[in-house]
Design a protein around this motif. Structure first.
Motif, PDB file in Angstrom:
ATOM      1  N   ASP A  34      55.970  52.683  46.270  1.00  0.00           N
ATOM      2  CA  ASP A  34      54.905  53.108  45.368  1.00  0.00           C
ATOM      3  C   ASP A  34      54.471  51.900  44.546  1.00  0.00           C
ATOM      4  O   ASP A  34      55.068  50.835  44.611  1.00  0.00           O
ATOM      5  N   ALA A  35      53.407  52.064  43.764  1.00  0.00           N
ATOM      6  CA  ALA A  35      52.834  50.935  43.024  1.00  0.00           C
ATOM      7  C   ALA A  35      53.836  50.359  42.019  1.00  0.00           C
ATOM      8  O   ALA A  35      53.933  49.141  41.870  1.00  0.00           O
ATOM      9  N   ASP A  36      54.590  51.216  41.326  1.00  0.00           N
ATOM     10  CA  ASP A  36      55.562  50.723  40.356  1.00  0.00           C
ATOM     11  C   ASP A  36      56.641  49.892  41.044  1.00  0.00           C
ATOM     12  O   ASP A  36      57.019  48.830  40.572  1.00  0.00           O
ATOM     13  N   SER A  37      57.131  50.381  42.161  1.00  0.00           N
ATOM     14  CA  SER A  37      58.170  49.678  42.898  1.00  0.00           C
ATOM     15  C   SER A  37      57.661  48.324  43.388  1.00  0.00           C
ATOM     16  O   SER A  37      58.390  47.335  43.351  1.00  0.00           O
ATOM     17  N   GLU A  38      56.427  48.282  43.849  1.00  0.00           N
ATOM     18  CA  GLU A  38      55.886  47.017  44.344  1.00  0.00           C
ATOM     19  C   GLU A  38      55.780  45.985  43.218  1.00  0.00           C
ATOM     20  O   GLU A  38      56.033  44.803  43.434  1.00  0.00           O
ATOM     21  N   GLU A  39      55.450  46.423  42.019  1.00  0.00           N
ATOM     22  CA  GLU A  39      55.379  45.499  40.882  1.00  0.00           C
ATOM     23  C   GLU A  39      56.773  44.977  40.527  1.00  0.00           C
ATOM     24  O   GLU A  39      56.951  43.795  40.262  1.00  0.00           O
ATOM     25  N   VAL A  40      57.770  45.861  40.541  1.00  0.00           N
ATOM     26  CA  VAL A  40      59.153  45.447  40.281  1.00  0.00           C
ATOM     27  C   VAL A  40      59.603  44.465  41.362  1.00  0.00           C
ATOM     28  O   VAL A  40      60.216  43.441  41.066  1.00  0.00           O
ATOM     29  N   TYR A  41      59.269  44.769  42.610  1.00  0.00           N
ATOM     30  CA  TYR A  41      59.616  43.882  43.723  1.00  0.00           C
ATOM     31  C   TYR A  41      59.007  42.494  43.509  1.00  0.00           C
ATOM     32  O   TYR A  41      59.670  41.474  43.669  1.00  0.00           O
ATOM     33  N   LYS A  42      57.742  42.468  43.113  1.00  0.00           N
ATOM     34  CA  LYS A  42      57.044  41.200  42.869  1.00  0.00           C
ATOM     35  C   LYS A  42      57.735  40.409  41.753  1.00  0.00           C
ATOM     36  O   LYS A  42      57.935  39.196  41.866  1.00  0.00           O
ATOM     37  N   GLN A  43      58.109  41.089  40.685  1.00  0.00           N
ATOM     38  CA  GLN A  43      58.804  40.423  39.573  1.00  0.00           C
ATOM     39  C   GLN A  43      60.154  39.877  40.026  1.00  0.00           C
ATOM     40  O   GLN A  43      60.519  38.742  39.669  1.00  0.00           O
ATOM     41  N   ASN A  44      60.883  40.654  40.808  1.00  0.00           N
ATOM     42  CA  ASN A  44      62.191  40.199  41.288  1.00  0.00           C
ATOM     43  C   ASN A  44      62.063  39.037  42.262  1.00  0.00           C
ATOM     44  O   ASN A  44      62.862  38.096  42.232  1.00  0.00           O
TER      45      ASN A  44
END
Length: 132
Positions: A34-44
């Protein structure tokens, strides 16, 4: 498997135990799509690259094949679009693993366990090793 947040935490702990020449980021199959997970993935992903560079370690990024539970097109785009790393191993493209649904080649994915097989892991390890 583990998420990118857990992988990053483990990497930060491990980097203090020794200084490898390279560190491989082959992470994301266990993220929620989902969009939230993709943002967290990008940050990590960004934090992983920064941690590598601060410690003199060459980051190697790997794309992921799609599985029945995971559509990794967005995460693969994030990896392919990084201009701050020298090594990207495009596993998804190499094994033609970008069709929707399960696009892992025969023998890579265990439908019953819902995970990549030991042979799949070994083959991906070989692909990564032969491309760095």
């Amino acid at each position: 498997g583990i998420t990118s947040t857990r992988a990053l935490t483990l990497f930060k702990e491990a980097i203090n135990l020794g200084r490898p020449e390279v560190a491989v980021w082959f992470v994301g199959l266990n993220e929620v799509d989902d969009a939230d997970s993709e943002e967290v993935y990008k940050q990590n992903l960004t934090a992983f690259i920064e941690e590598c560079k601060q410690n003199g370690v060459t980051p190697v990024l790997c794309t992921m094949p799609n599985t029945p539970d995971s559509l990794d097109v967005g995460k693969n785009y994030l990896i392919r679009s990084r201009t701050d790393v020298e090594l990207i191993v495009d596993i998804a493209a190499i094994i033609n693993g970008e069709k929707s649904g399960n696009s892992c080649p025969q023998g890579f994915w265990d439908e019953i366990a819902g995970a990549i097989t030991d042979d799949g892991v070994a083959n991906m390890y070989f692909l990564i090793n032969s491309n760095i």
